[in-house]
Design a protein around this motif. Sequence first.
Motif, PDB file in Angstrom:
ATOM      1  N   GLY A 108      -6.012 -31.431  25.166  1.00  0.00           N
ATOM      2  CA  GLY A 108      -4.145 -31.896  24.522  1.00  0.00           C
ATOM      3  C   GLY A 108      -3.971 -30.713  23.185  1.00  0.00           C
ATOM      4  O   GLY A 108      -3.052 -30.118  23.966  1.00  0.00           O
TER       5      GLY A 108
ATOM      6  N   ALA B  38       1.119 -23.536  24.250  1.00  0.00           N
ATOM      7  CA  ALA B  38       2.585 -24.057  25.220  1.00  0.00           C
ATOM      8  C   ALA B  38       3.725 -23.353  24.086  1.00  0.00           C
ATOM      9  O   ALA B  38       4.929 -23.129  24.408  1.00  0.00           O
ATOM     10  N   ILE B  39       3.278 -23.942  22.568  1.00  0.00           N
ATOM     11  CA  ILE B  39       4.476 -22.947  21.628  1.00  0.00           C
ATOM     12  C   ILE B  39       4.138 -22.029  21.384  1.00  0.00           C
ATOM     13  O   ILE B  39       5.483 -21.518  21.042  1.00  0.00           O
TER      14      ILE B  39
ATOM     15  N   LEU C 252       8.816 -31.912  15.408  1.00  0.00           N
ATOM     16  CA  LEU C 252       7.580 -31.152  15.966  1.00  0.00           C
ATOM     17  C   LEU C 252       8.092 -29.327  15.626  1.00  0.00           C
ATOM     18  O   LEU C 252       7.495 -29.171  14.655  1.00  0.00           O
TER      19      LEU C 252
ATOM     20  N   TRP D 290      13.071 -29.094  23.910  1.00  0.00           N
ATOM     21  CA  TRP D 290      11.605 -29.296  22.874  1.00  0.00           C
ATOM     22  C   TRP D 290      12.583 -30.025  21.669  1.00  0.00           C
ATOM     23  O   TRP D 290      13.340 -31.027  22.069  1.00  0.00           O
TER      24      TRP D 290
ATOM     25  N   ILE E  55      -1.077 -28.114  23.431  1.00  0.00           N
ATOM     26  CA  ILE E  55       0.393 -27.543  23.128  1.00  0.00           C
ATOM     27  C   ILE E  55       0.438 -26.488  21.970  1.00  0.00           C
ATOM     28  O   ILE E  55       1.764 -25.941  22.566  1.00  0.00           O
TER      29      ILE E  55
END
Length: 530
Positions: free
Chosen positions: A497, A504-505, A524, A515, A501
């Motif tokens: 996970g 993806a960022i 975040l 976002w 993430i």
Amino acid sequence: MQNKKMKNAMQGAFILTFASLVAKVLSAVYRIPLQNLVGNTGFYVYQQIYPIYGIGITFALSGFPVFVSKLIAEQETEIQKVKIARRAFVILSGISLVIVISLLSFAPEIAGGMGDAGLTPLIRCVSLMFIFMPFLAVGRGYYQGIFQMIPTARSQVMEQVVRVAIIIGVAYTAASQNWNVYRMGTWAMSGAVVAAIVSTLYFLRLFRKKIFAPLPSQAGVSLEPVTSYSKLGKRFLIEGGTICLFAAIIILLQLIDSFTVKNGLVASGVSNGNAKALKGIYDRAQPLVQLGLVVATSFSTTLLPTLTKAVQKHNRYEFKRTVQSMLHISLAISVAATVGMITLLPQINRLLFGNTEGTSAIMIYVIAVILAALIATYNSVLQSVNVFRPAILAFFTGLGVKLVFNRLAVTKYGINGASLVTVLSLAVILICMQIGSPDSLKDNLKLDWRFFAKLVLASGSMALVVNWSKLVLLGLFPDVGRIELGIIVVAVVLLGGLTFIGVAIGVRLFTIREWLTIPYGKKLLKKIVR
């Protein structure tokens, strides 16, 4: 203002997502002791009737409540909201009565169609939960229509906690007292009825204080555009029926499995006892698919009132941006969940059910998570602009594929064949929906190749990390028990996970706006900037 409304709606989606996740985790967890205590055949007995329960819970939780919330959101005054809720309750009571009487009367014929007359008492028992559907659907729909998601979330978790507690208690008693599997299944299904009663009691105050309370003198306010039971009934049939069909799409495919998988295995030469056990093994995929779908479906259904408002205000730009955001988030989550499950399935299967039987069939089946998530989002978009024909035609086309080919595939390829036909049916539905959508919506439903490329990179990176870390940990700790295996699986899932993430960022899978519409997304982003 629009961003604030969307953020509030997204926060509501997250509340329902969290509640749904808790409920689905419970729904998956109880199957572990159930399967371990009563075996594959006992699990088969329960799972044969589970689709009927699943349809009922879909009607009362994510089908009719969504349509009722849409009706409520359309009304301008509080009195109109109450009057429309009353009419919805009357119509749903009629639907509920027909379902209950039909299931009680035709239970022997339904059980015979499934190839197992012993299932008759289970069908009659689960039919009683439909009595409470009007209370649950209108109560949840009313609160969702005024954008209060907490009551729905609480009732959902409450219902599952009660049901799961009863099922686990029944499984333990059945194992210790050596009950036959049909007695066990009947008592386990009674948990659905008790849970529905408890959840109904939660909404009792709403009905007593508002829905059934006398209206003030200004109650004569017009109910346009819904002015009669006949018009509202037609909308329930077309709009509400479409929402229910798509909310229960996986359950309906499983219902077809109940009539065809065991019978198809027997037709291929498998003994009756072994066929029941194999069907129980095949049904292991169902809780995994439910877990994978919970986030995506919560997003797509909860935002229906918001999309409706955007259409009413003719804000095409905001509508398109909302649709694109939901497509991105739903697809990304469903792809990540599916890739992660497939990579870890042998270990997950052993962890949950004690062995790796049926792993290949489950691997095929979980692909349904991606397709069903997209179908749910597409359907929400079509519902929001009151377009139903493409969705209905697509649905019945896909269901027809499952009906026609499922038993043939099972006869030739066993339970792998049933999984393949499920995925094929969903793919047909998705393609038909895309082709049949109005030209004005097709542009909204498009996903550009850059998003796909970024998603493939993020999910591929996650798969590599999950597989590598799994191999390393299992190499360091061979011959681990189920508890140790559970620790390894959790550690690998967390690592996967974080990888998804992070990538993806890094590749900017989501836009800044996407976002920001996610609760805690702003925090975040601030950490990322730092």
